[in-house]
Design a protein around this motif. Structure first.
Motif, PDB file in Angstrom:
ATOM      1  N   LEU A  45      71.542  34.645  19.989  1.00 59.66           N
ATOM      2  CA  LEU A  45      71.980  35.246  18.726  1.00 59.66           C
ATOM      3  C   LEU A  45      70.915  35.098  17.645  1.00 59.66           C
ATOM      4  N   PHE A  46      70.256  33.921  17.601  1.00 61.20           N
ATOM      5  CA  PHE A  46      69.163  33.755  16.635  1.00 61.20           C
ATOM      6  C   PHE A  46      68.037  34.742  16.940  1.00 61.20           C
ATOM      7  N   ALA A  47      67.718  34.893  18.216  1.00 60.83           N
ATOM      8  CA  ALA A  47      66.637  35.814  18.586  1.00 60.83           C
ATOM      9  C   ALA A  47      66.988  37.252  18.215  1.00 60.83           C
ATOM     10  N   LEU A  48      68.260  37.634  18.424  1.00 57.79           N
ATOM     11  CA  LEU A  48      68.677  38.987  18.061  1.00 57.79           C
ATOM     12  C   LEU A  48      68.705  39.170  16.545  1.00 57.79           C
ATOM     13  N   ALA A  74      63.744  41.553  14.182  1.00 62.66           N
ATOM     14  CA  ALA A  74      62.833  42.381  13.378  1.00 62.66           C
ATOM     15  C   ALA A  74      61.774  41.539  12.673  1.00 62.66           C
ATOM     16  N   GLU A  75      61.925  40.220  12.713  1.00 64.34           N
ATOM     17  CA  GLU A  75      60.972  39.320  12.044  1.00 64.34           C
ATOM     18  C   GLU A  75      60.220  38.530  13.117  1.00 64.34           C
ATOM     19  N   GLU A  76      59.381  39.216  13.867  1.00 58.94           N
ATOM     20  CA  GLU A  76      58.696  38.575  14.987  1.00 58.94           C
ATOM     21  C   GLU A  76      57.771  37.445  14.535  1.00 58.94           C
ATOM     22  N   LYS A  77      57.236  37.532  13.328  1.00 59.93           N
ATOM     23  CA  LYS A  77      56.364  36.468  12.824  1.00 59.93           C
ATOM     24  C   LYS A  77      57.160  35.226  12.422  1.00 59.93           C
ATOM     25  N   LEU A  78      58.463  35.419  12.126  1.00 64.99           N
ATOM     26  CA  LEU A  78      59.282  34.291  11.688  1.00 64.99           C
ATOM     27  C   LEU A  78      59.809  33.477  12.870  1.00 64.99           C
ATOM     28  N   LEU A  79      60.033  34.141  14.018  1.00 64.66           N
ATOM     29  CA  LEU A  79      60.624  33.465  15.172  1.00 64.66           C
ATOM     30  C   LEU A  79      59.840  32.235  15.624  1.00 64.66           C
ATOM     31  N   PRO A  80      58.488  32.317  15.802  1.00 68.96           N
ATOM     32  CA  PRO A  80      57.767  31.119  16.244  1.00 68.96           C
ATOM     33  C   PRO A  80      57.887  29.946  15.264  1.00 68.96           C
ATOM     34  N   LYS A  81      58.049  30.242  13.972  1.00 72.71           N
ATOM     35  CA  LYS A  81      58.140  29.170  12.975  1.00 72.71           C
ATOM     36  C   LYS A  81      59.471  28.422  13.054  1.00 72.71           C
ATOM     37  N   ALA A 130      61.483  28.441  15.886  1.00 72.90           N
ATOM     38  CA  ALA A 130      61.918  28.276  17.283  1.00 72.90           C
ATOM     39  C   ALA A 130      62.309  26.835  17.598  1.00 72.90           C
ATOM     40  N   SER A 131      61.468  25.880  17.224  1.00 74.70           N
ATOM     41  CA  SER A 131      61.762  24.488  17.558  1.00 74.70           C
ATOM     42  C   SER A 131      63.033  24.005  16.873  1.00 74.70           C
ATOM     43  N   ALA A 132      63.227  24.389  15.611  1.00 72.40           N
ATOM     44  CA  ALA A 132      64.438  23.973  14.892  1.00 72.40           C
ATOM     45  C   ALA A 132      65.682  24.596  15.515  1.00 72.40           C
ATOM     46  N   VAL A 133      65.586  25.870  15.909  1.00 74.49           N
ATOM     47  CA  VAL A 133      66.731  26.541  16.533  1.00 74.49           C
ATOM     48  C   VAL A 133      67.087  25.877  17.857  1.00 74.49           C
ATOM     49  N   LEU A 134      66.078  25.564  18.673  1.00 78.09           N
ATOM     50  CA  LEU A 134      66.341  24.925  19.963  1.00 78.09           C
ATOM     51  C   LEU A 134      66.946  23.534  19.780  1.00 78.09           C
ATOM     52  N   TRP A 135      66.421  22.785  18.825  1.00 78.48           N
ATOM     53  CA  TRP A 135      66.974  21.454  18.566  1.00 78.48           C
ATOM     54  C   TRP A 135      68.428  21.561  18.093  1.00 78.48           C
ATOM     55  N   VAL A 176      60.349  30.866  25.315  1.00 74.18           N
ATOM     56  CA  VAL A 176      59.725  32.196  25.457  1.00 74.18           C
ATOM     57  C   VAL A 176      60.541  33.242  24.707  1.00 74.18           C
ATOM     58  N   LEU A 177      61.877  33.128  24.812  1.00 66.75           N
ATOM     59  CA  LEU A 177      62.756  34.081  24.122  1.00 66.75           C
ATOM     60  C   LEU A 177      62.548  34.031  22.607  1.00 66.75           C
ATOM     61  N   LEU A 178      62.248  32.813  22.099  1.00 69.64           N
ATOM     62  CA  LEU A 178      62.047  32.648  20.648  1.00 69.64           C
ATOM     63  C   LEU A 178      60.572  32.708  20.251  1.00 69.64           C
ATOM     64  N   HIS A 179      59.697  33.103  21.197  1.00 70.24           N
ATOM     65  CA  HIS A 179      58.252  33.212  20.920  1.00 70.24           C
ATOM     66  C   HIS A 179      57.662  31.872  20.472  1.00 70.24           C
ATOM     67  N   LEU A 180      58.142  30.784  21.059  1.00 68.84           N
ATOM     68  CA  LEU A 180      57.583  29.465  20.744  1.00 68.84           C
ATOM     69  C   LEU A 180      56.152  29.393  21.259  1.00 68.84           C
ATOM     70  N   PRO A 181      55.179  29.022  20.412  1.00 69.84           N
ATOM     71  CA  PRO A 181      53.785  28.900  20.882  1.00 69.84           C
ATOM     72  C   PRO A 181      53.671  27.921  22.050  1.00 69.84           C
ATOM     73  N   ALA A 182      52.871  28.277  23.036  1.00 69.80           N
ATOM     74  CA  ALA A 182      52.773  27.467  24.263  1.00 69.80           C
ATOM     75  C   ALA A 182      52.271  26.052  23.979  1.00 69.80           C
ATOM     76  N   ASP A 183      51.367  25.901  22.995  1.00 70.88           N
ATOM     77  CA  ASP A 183      50.829  24.561  22.733  1.00 70.88           C
ATOM     78  C   ASP A 183      51.837  23.648  22.044  1.00 70.88           C
ATOM     79  N   GLU A 184      52.966  24.190  21.540  1.00 74.22           N
ATOM     80  CA  GLU A 184      54.004  23.355  20.920  1.00 74.22           C
ATOM     81  C   GLU A 184      55.077  22.931  21.919  1.00 74.22           C
TER      82      GLU A 184
END
Length: 228
Positions: free
Chosen positions: A42-45, A49-56, A58-63, A125-133
């Motif tokens: 649901l967060f990803a959906l 439209a804010e693809e640049k915001l998702l990686p920022k 992602a970690s908080a949403v997963l936690w 991956v669904l939330l575009h989390l950077p691989a190095d994080e």
């Protein structure tokens, strides 16, 4: 002279019993994991439209998804045992009550949170989390989620004697979860800024060690008070 069961024997017996009950209620057991996946989707959906915001975020949403999923089954951690009289048998067992509490809490973590940790790379991956994080996120979840289960066990033990205490368990546990959430998600944010997240991870590790020593004792004392 007949010797009573040892710690390993009693733990194995409790794990086998919990595994059988979990298999009978497997649809209920899957609910926390499905809830967490639904929150992430649901967060990803919502932010699609804010693809640049998702990686920022992602970690908080997963936690947050993992934390809320653990809350769903927290009230049932000891309640069914209290209702069918198993907790009285725990108190009569020739092993420390705190040991049985620790085994039950470990089983709760393994059945509700461990599947989510396995699925975290895919959800990342669904939330575009950077691989190095991702390694820092996995390390923070591996240290922080057992800590959440141990804290939750104390709260569940305190409320086991109350009827319909589901929302009360959540209200009592959430404030105690805040430091774990801050250091867990914060360690990933620190890593994303190019800084060393070791300090936050060490604090989570220290909290986990302290909780392993103290939380089973506190939960066992709460269970005795609730049932007496």
């Amino acid at each position: 002279m007949t010797r009573g069961p040892g710690l390993a024997t009693s733990a194995a017996a409790l794990v086998r019993r919990d595994a059988r009950l979990l298999w009978r209620r497997r649809s209920d057991a899957l609910q926390p994991a499905l809830f967490a996946v639904l929150v992430v989707v649901l967060f990803a959906l919502a932010l699609g439209a804010e693809e640049k915001l998702l990686p920022k975020v992602a970690s908080a949403v997963l936690w947050l998804a993992v934390l809320l999923a653990g809350q769903l089954s927290l009230d049932s951690l000891f309640r069914s045992d209290a209702e069918d009289g198993s907790l009285e048998q725990w108190m009569l067992a020739p092993v420390p009550l705190s040991w049985l509490v620790l085994v039950r809490t470990a089983m709760h973590w393994a059945t509700t949170t461990l599947p989510l940790l396995v699925a975290t790379p895919l959800l990342g991956v669904l939330l575009h989390l950077p691989a190095d994080e991702l390694p820092v996120l996995m390390a923070s979840l591996a240290l922080g989620t057992p800590l959440l289960s141990l804290i939750g066990a104390v709260v569940a033990a305190l409320t086991v004697g109350m009827k319909r205490s589901g929302i009360l368990v959540a209200l009592l546990a959430l404030p105690l979860y805040v430091p774990v959430l801050v250091f867990g998600a914060g360690s990933v944010v620190v890593a994303s800024q190019g800084l060393d997240p070791t300090g936050a991870l060490l604090l989570l590790g220290a909290g986990l060690v302290a909780s392993l020593l103290l939380a089973p004792l506190a939960a066992a004392a709460a269970l005795r008070i609730a049932l007496n």
